[in-house]
Design an enzyme around this catalytic site. Structure first.
Site, PDB file in Angstrom:
ATOM      1  N   GLU A  60      -2.782   7.820  -4.700  1.00 54.64           N
ATOM      2  CA  GLU A  60      -3.006   7.361  -6.075  1.00 54.64           C
ATOM      3  C   GLU A  60      -4.480   7.538  -6.460  1.00 54.64           C
ATOM      4  OE1 GLU A  60      -3.687   2.593  -5.483  1.00 54.64           O
ATOM      5  OE2 GLU A  60      -1.615   3.284  -5.265  1.00 54.64           O
ATOM      6  N   HIS A  91      -0.934   0.324  -9.890  1.00 53.53           N
ATOM      7  CA  HIS A  91      -1.605  -0.562  -8.934  1.00 53.53           C
ATOM      8  C   HIS A  91      -2.220  -1.750  -9.672  1.00 53.53           C
ATOM      9  CE1 HIS A  91      -3.721  -0.604  -4.757  1.00 53.53           C
ATOM     10  NE2 HIS A  91      -3.416  -1.829  -5.159  1.00 53.53           N
ATOM     11  N   ARG A 115       0.860  -1.179   0.000  1.00 55.98           N
ATOM     12  CA  ARG A 115       0.000   0.000   0.000  1.00 55.98           C
ATOM     13  C   ARG A 115       0.903   1.238   0.000  1.00 55.98           C
ATOM     14  NH1 ARG A 115      -3.352  -2.571  -1.701  1.00 55.98           N
ATOM     15  NH2 ARG A 115      -5.501  -2.966  -0.995  1.00 55.98           N
TER      16      ARG A 115
END
Length: 312
Positions: free
Chosen positions: A260, A278, A231
């Protein structure tokens, strides 16, 4: 009658259709006034289908007095208020296990890319520079020291892959993991000092926020690389940008960022960082397995009262 289920966001056409076929789905993301919608319909909702980036807040859980289960597509549950769910006795599941291999694969992809500078070399060739200059020497992977922050399922899969590269592995975490031969280092700074590559593979949330800060990056040093497939909040992003800019670490491979999808402009201009959106679990095979498991958790809960892959 179908069980009333709140879906927090669009997931995929196939999963959206499967949920709609099996449940009385309330599509929260389509509502202009979510508070008013929940005031009208929230008392009936027994289940939530959500994803890791969206989760389920304490406020949302409080608005659903009949809620019994939350089924999440993903393994990062930091955006689900687990304490609120625990206090209410609400079952929570994630799609644990099915995305392990793909996330571990991408961790190694980032490691190889940033050390061997594959993306940078691609830009070098496309920019026409090959005809007039030599590409700089890069760094090898094989035989190096790999430190893993968090030896859960994904961390162990990363360690397994490291064996194929003849890497030495150590790890850190809250406590040693039973049944593994890798060396345990209780202090993340000490692990960073030892490692050539430091891979972050822990859960997000308040307990791990900025676990990788300036002191860890200083210990990793000018020859060390940071890889984050966990994360964005686990890494102090300002400290990382400063270390990459000053070359006090060799480079980074980042699949996740704080805030993000916004990306700091300072990162975009650096050639010692590889950025991906991601996407670690974003293969067709894994996403299909995750969506099937989200459905299976719901079906199992309403059939037996038990989840297949419980978080609580």
């Amino acid at each position: 009658m179908k069980i009333p289920l709140l879906q927090t966001s669009a997931l995929s056409p196939a999963l959206d259709a499967a949920l709609a076929d099996a449940y009385d789905v309330h599509r929260l993301w389509e509502q202009d006034d979510t508070a008013a919608y929940l005031a009208r319909h929230g008392a009936r909702i027994e289940a939530i289908a959500t994803s890791a980036p969206v989760g389920a807040s304490a406020e949302l859980i409080a608005a659903l007095p009949a809620l019994r289960v939350i089924s999440c597509r993903g393994v990062g549950l930091d955006k689900i208020d687990l304490q609120a769910a625990r206090e209410r006795g609400i079952a929570v599941s994630g799609t644990f296990g099915v995305l392990t291999d793909c996330v571990a694969d991408l961790a190694f992809g980032l490691m190889i890319d940033v050390a061997r500078r594959i993306s940078a070399a691609d830009r070098f060739v496309r920019d026409g520079r090959w005809q007039r200059e030599k590409f700089a020497l890069t760094r090898r992977i094989s035989g190096k020291r790999l430190g893993i922050v968090g030896l859960g399922q994904i961390g162990r899969a990363i360690a397994l892959r490291a064996g194929g590269f003849g890497m030495r592995v150590r790890y850190t975490g809250r406590k040693p993991v039973d049944g593994v031969d890798y060396g345990f280092e209780p202090d993340v700074v000490a692990l960073a000092y030892w490692a050539d590559f430091l891979v972050v593979s822990v859960s997000g949330g308040p307990q791990t926020r900025h676990l990788i800060g300036a002191s860890v990056l200083d210990a990793l040093g000018a020859e060390g690389f940071l890889i984050n497939i966990a994360r964005g909040t686990v890494v102090d992003q300002a400290a990382l940008v400063a270390a990459l800019s000053a070359r006090t670490i060799a480079g980074a491979g980042l699949d996740v960022l704080e805030g993000e999808p916004d990306v700091p402009g300072e990162l975009l201009v650096l050639d010692n960082v590889v950025l991906t959106p991601h996407m670690a679990s974003g293969t067709r095979e894994t996403r299909q397995a995750m969506e099937a498991l989200l459905l299976e958790n719901l079906q199992a809960f309403f059939r037996t009262g038990k989840l297949v892959t419980p978080a609580l």
